[in-house]
Design a protein around this motif. Structure first.
Motif, PDB file in Angstrom:
ATOM      1  N   PHE A 130      36.109  34.808  42.770  1.00  0.00           N
ATOM      2  CA  PHE A 130      36.115  33.375  42.461  1.00  0.00           C
ATOM      3  C   PHE A 130      36.990  33.091  41.247  1.00  0.00           C
ATOM      4  O   PHE A 130      37.740  32.110  41.217  1.00  0.00           O
ATOM      5  CB  PHE A 130      34.689  32.862  42.240  1.00  0.00           C
ATOM      6  N   ALA A 131      36.899  33.941  40.222  1.00  0.00           N
ATOM      7  CA  ALA A 131      37.758  33.765  39.047  1.00  0.00           C
ATOM      8  C   ALA A 131      39.226  33.922  39.416  1.00  0.00           C
ATOM      9  O   ALA A 131      40.088  33.157  38.955  1.00  0.00           O
ATOM     10  CB  ALA A 131      37.374  34.770  37.959  1.00  0.00           C
ATOM     11  N   ALA A 132      39.525  34.892  40.285  1.00  0.00           N
ATOM     12  CA  ALA A 132      40.918  35.140  40.662  1.00  0.00           C
ATOM     13  C   ALA A 132      41.511  33.991  41.464  1.00  0.00           C
ATOM     14  O   ALA A 132      42.678  33.626  41.276  1.00  0.00           O
ATOM     15  CB  ALA A 132      41.013  36.441  41.467  1.00  0.00           C
TER      16      ALA A 132
ATOM     17  N   ALA B 203      44.653  31.730  40.434  1.00  0.00           N
ATOM     18  CA  ALA B 203      45.830  31.612  41.302  1.00  0.00           C
ATOM     19  C   ALA B 203      46.232  30.152  41.486  1.00  0.00           C
ATOM     20  O   ALA B 203      47.422  29.810  41.495  1.00  0.00           O
ATOM     21  CB  ALA B 203      45.547  32.259  42.656  1.00  0.00           C
ATOM     22  N   SER B 204      45.236  29.268  41.633  1.00  0.00           N
ATOM     23  CA  SER B 204      45.536  27.835  41.752  1.00  0.00           C
ATOM     24  C   SER B 204      46.235  27.317  40.499  1.00  0.00           C
ATOM     25  O   SER B 204      47.191  26.539  40.582  1.00  0.00           O
ATOM     26  CB  SER B 204      44.242  27.048  41.980  1.00  0.00           C
ATOM     27  N   LEU B 205      45.771  27.769  39.340  1.00  0.00           N
ATOM     28  CA  LEU B 205      46.379  27.313  38.089  1.00  0.00           C
ATOM     29  C   LEU B 205      47.786  27.862  37.915  1.00  0.00           C
ATOM     30  O   LEU B 205      48.669  27.179  37.388  1.00  0.00           O
ATOM     31  CB  LEU B 205      45.495  27.725  36.912  1.00  0.00           C
ATOM     32  N   LEU B 206      48.013  29.101  38.345  1.00  0.00           N
ATOM     33  CA  LEU B 206      49.376  29.629  38.310  1.00  0.00           C
ATOM     34  C   LEU B 206      50.299  28.781  39.183  1.00  0.00           C
ATOM     35  O   LEU B 206      51.454  28.539  38.835  1.00  0.00           O
ATOM     36  CB  LEU B 206      49.383  31.083  38.772  1.00  0.00           C
ATOM     37  N   GLY B 207      49.769  28.326  40.327  1.00  0.00           N
ATOM     38  CA  GLY B 207      50.557  27.430  41.161  1.00  0.00           C
ATOM     39  C   GLY B 207      50.893  26.124  40.460  1.00  0.00           C
ATOM     40  O   GLY B 207      52.012  25.614  40.560  1.00  0.00           O
ATOM     41  N   LEU B 208      49.908  25.599  39.720  1.00  0.00           N
ATOM     42  CA  LEU B 208      50.151  24.357  38.979  1.00  0.00           C
ATOM     43  C   LEU B 208      51.184  24.553  37.874  1.00  0.00           C
ATOM     44  O   LEU B 208      51.887  23.618  37.494  1.00  0.00           O
ATOM     45  CB  LEU B 208      48.840  23.845  38.378  1.00  0.00           C
TER      46      LEU B 208
ATOM     47  N   LEU C 288      47.213  27.707  30.630  1.00  0.00           N
ATOM     48  CA  LEU C 288      47.192  29.079  30.128  1.00  0.00           C
ATOM     49  C   LEU C 288      45.827  29.450  29.563  1.00  0.00           C
ATOM     50  O   LEU C 288      45.348  30.578  29.746  1.00  0.00           O
ATOM     51  CB  LEU C 288      48.285  29.273  29.075  1.00  0.00           C
ATOM     52  N   VAL C 289      45.177  28.508  28.864  1.00  0.00           N
ATOM     53  CA  VAL C 289      43.837  28.780  28.342  1.00  0.00           C
ATOM     54  C   VAL C 289      42.859  28.980  29.493  1.00  0.00           C
ATOM     55  O   VAL C 289      42.017  29.891  29.480  1.00  0.00           O
ATOM     56  CB  VAL C 289      43.370  27.638  27.412  1.00  0.00           C
ATOM     57  N   MET C 290      42.957  28.134  30.528  1.00  0.00           N
ATOM     58  CA  MET C 290      42.078  28.277  31.689  1.00  0.00           C
ATOM     59  C   MET C 290      42.288  29.630  32.366  1.00  0.00           C
ATOM     60  O   MET C 290      41.324  30.316  32.738  1.00  0.00           O
ATOM     61  CB  MET C 290      42.316  27.137  32.678  1.00  0.00           C
ATOM     62  N   ILE C 291      43.540  30.032  32.520  1.00  0.00           N
ATOM     63  CA  ILE C 291      43.832  31.321  33.150  1.00  0.00           C
ATOM     64  C   ILE C 291      43.288  32.464  32.298  1.00  0.00           C
ATOM     65  O   ILE C 291      42.748  33.459  32.821  1.00  0.00           O
ATOM     66  CB  ILE C 291      45.348  31.472  33.382  1.00  0.00           C
TER      67      ILE C 291
ATOM     68  N   GLY D  72      36.351  25.201  28.711  1.00  0.00           N
ATOM     69  CA  GLY D  72      35.116  24.842  29.387  1.00  0.00           C
ATOM     70  C   GLY D  72      35.285  24.712  30.887  1.00  0.00           C
ATOM     71  O   GLY D  72      34.486  25.240  31.674  1.00  0.00           O
ATOM     72  N   SER D  73      36.335  24.026  31.325  1.00  0.00           N
ATOM     73  CA  SER D  73      36.547  23.841  32.762  1.00  0.00           C
ATOM     74  C   SER D  73      36.969  25.149  33.426  1.00  0.00           C
ATOM     75  O   SER D  73      36.567  25.440  34.561  1.00  0.00           O
ATOM     76  CB  SER D  73      37.591  22.753  33.006  1.00  0.00           C
ATOM     77  N   GLY D  74      37.779  25.960  32.729  1.00  0.00           N
ATOM     78  CA  GLY D  74      38.170  27.250  33.270  1.00  0.00           C
ATOM     79  C   GLY D  74      36.991  28.183  33.463  1.00  0.00           C
ATOM     80  O   GLY D  74      36.986  29.026  34.358  1.00  0.00           O
ATOM     81  N   TRP D  75      35.965  28.026  32.653  1.00  0.00           N
ATOM     82  CA  TRP D  75      34.730  28.795  32.784  1.00  0.00           C
ATOM     83  C   TRP D  75      33.881  28.266  33.935  1.00  0.00           C
ATOM     84  O   TRP D  75      33.305  29.029  34.702  1.00  0.00           O
ATOM     85  CB  TRP D  75      33.975  28.676  31.461  1.00  0.00           C
ATOM     86  N   LEU D  76      33.804  26.952  34.070  1.00  0.00           N
ATOM     87  CA  LEU D  76      32.890  26.342  35.025  1.00  0.00           C
ATOM     88  C   LEU D  76      33.350  26.466  36.470  1.00  0.00           C
ATOM     89  O   LEU D  76      32.527  26.676  37.373  1.00  0.00           O
ATOM     90  CB  LEU D  76      32.702  24.858  34.692  1.00  0.00           C
ATOM     91  N   LEU D  77      34.632  26.315  36.739  1.00  0.00           N
ATOM     92  CA  LEU D  77      35.090  26.241  38.128  1.00  0.00           C
ATOM     93  C   LEU D  77      34.731  27.489  38.939  1.00  0.00           C
ATOM     94  O   LEU D  77      34.166  27.369  40.030  1.00  0.00           O
ATOM     95  CB  LEU D  77      36.593  25.955  38.170  1.00  0.00           C
ATOM     96  N   PRO D  78      35.026  28.705  38.463  1.00  0.00           N
ATOM     97  CA  PRO D  78      34.576  29.861  39.244  1.00  0.00           C
ATOM     98  C   PRO D  78      33.070  30.062  39.197  1.00  0.00           C
ATOM     99  O   PRO D  78      32.470  30.542  40.161  1.00  0.00           O
ATOM    100  CB  PRO D  78      35.320  31.045  38.601  1.00  0.00           C
TER     101      PRO D  78
END
Length: 385
Positions: free
Chosen positions: A93-95, A99-104, A223-226, A280-286
């Protein structure tokens, strides 16, 4: 501000409306057909945006792109949810979010590079439809390549296991945990949608940030989210910390970041606020995806489509509300974002995210066994084929 948020909001609203039907289709026909069809339609709609001549056609084509994009997230989540070993599923789930954020991050760079090349060609007078079409085609091509890869992927044609796999030792409590997951996904993406709509006009009007400065802020956010998702990938925090604490911590961090942006009078404070919202959002989404799929009896394409839809609706409303609120309250609009994400702490305080050991559950060994398929009465058809 209104149309900046509206064009993002209509995309997410279309994704919201299409995610559940796509999830049900994945249950019935399998992930490959749904994923390939969604990616192909998305690529075509993306390029067609260049033909928009007015706001009405831009809104329409953005809605079409969002409707096809709704096929992708439920299918990806369905494939990840089939992995029943807790640590492996948490890492995946984290990966996928990373990957979505790398696309962004890479998508705008790819489109921007194509635009610059077109502008330097002889006869390119400006950002006309042809130039924009080439830029969007560069991003659309990546969707086509992914669709072709999915056509040849063995992972898209799973067969049912000989018997139902053993459940992992941890699961969310029965009852309202799915409703809590839907609400949490709605809130986190509402906050992100509003944040993305408010920050650009605020940066331009209050801090005189140009395109490069705003791009740097959003790159910092990604980058912080990743980085946070990298931590979750290498450290199985989600399997060792109570679900309520995981969710409460993420929403508290997002609320603090939004409050910091509302209070901040300097550019440095904006970087701090953006960093906290991203963390916070990078932690919550996965985390939300992992907790929602802890009990395999509830896991299906339709359920994961509903989870995607809840988040998409939150982002659509957040984007539209963010643009509207900025037009009326400028930076003070971030107080609304802080209040909304702070409500997630109250949601996490309930028992819905409490995980408890399952009596007699056997540990599923980590490793290559994570490709075992889940066979349930609602989602058998494509697996049997």
């Amino acid at each position: 501000g209104l149309h900046s948020g509206g064009l993002t909001g209509i995309y997410m609203l279309a994704l919201f409306l299409s995610a559940v039907p796509w999830g049900r289709a994945a249950d019935r026909f399998g992930p490959r057909a749904v994923l390939v069809g969604g990616l192909a339609g998305y690529a075509a709609a993306l390029v067609a945006v260049a033909a928009a001549r007015d706001l009405a056609s831009a809104y329409l084509l953005r809605a079409v792109a969002g409707a096809f994009a709704g096929a992708v997230l439920p299918v990806v989540a369905l494939l990840v949810a089939e992995v029943r070993e807790p640590e492996a599923r948490a890492r995946l789930f984290a990966a996928t979010v990373a990957a979505s954020l790398l696309g962004l991050l890479l998508g705008p760079a790819l489109s921007g590079g194509a635009s610059l090349l077109m502008l330097r060609m002889q006869g390119a007078a400006g950002m006309d439809a042809g130039t924009i079409a080439w830029a969007l085609a560069a991003s659309g091509a990546s969707a086509v390549v992914t669709a072709l890869a999915a056509l040849g992927s063995r992972a898209m044609v799973r067969r049912p296991a000989a018997q139902e796999p053993a459940r992992g030792p941890l699961q969310v409590s029965a009852g309202g945990h799915l409703r809590a997951a839907y609400a949490a996904n709605f809130l986190v993406l509402f906050g992100l949608g509003a944040f993305e709509a408010i920050l650009p006009p605020l940066g331009e009007s209050k801090f005189q940030l140009g395109t490069a400065g705003l791009a740097f802020l959003f790159a910092q956010c990604s980058l912080v989210m990743i980085a946070v998702q990298g931590l979750l990938f290498y450290r199985p925090v989600l399997t060792r910390v109570p679900g309520g604490a995981v969710v409460a911590g993420g929403f508290a961090t997002m609320a603090a970041g939004a409050a910091w942006l509302a209070l901040g009078g300097t550019l440095a404070s904006q970087y701090w606020g953006v960093g906290l919202i991203a963390a916070g959002s990078g932690w919550l989404l996965p985390a939300i995806g992992y907790l929602a799929t802890a009990d395999e009896r509830d896991t299906s394409g339709a359920m994961l489509g509903a989870l995607t839809a809840a988040g998409s609706l939150g982002q659509a409303i957040g984007s539209a509300a963010g643009g509207w609120l900025f037009d009326r309250a400028a930076g003070g609009a971030f107080w609304i974002v802080a209040a909304a994400t702070g409500a997630g702490i109250v949601l996490a305080a309930g028992r819905q995210f409490a995980r408890r050991p399952r009596a007699g559950a056997a540990q599923v060994p980590a490793g290559r066994g994570t490709e075992t398929a889940v066979q349930t009465g609602r989602t058998q058809s494509w697996r049997q084929r």
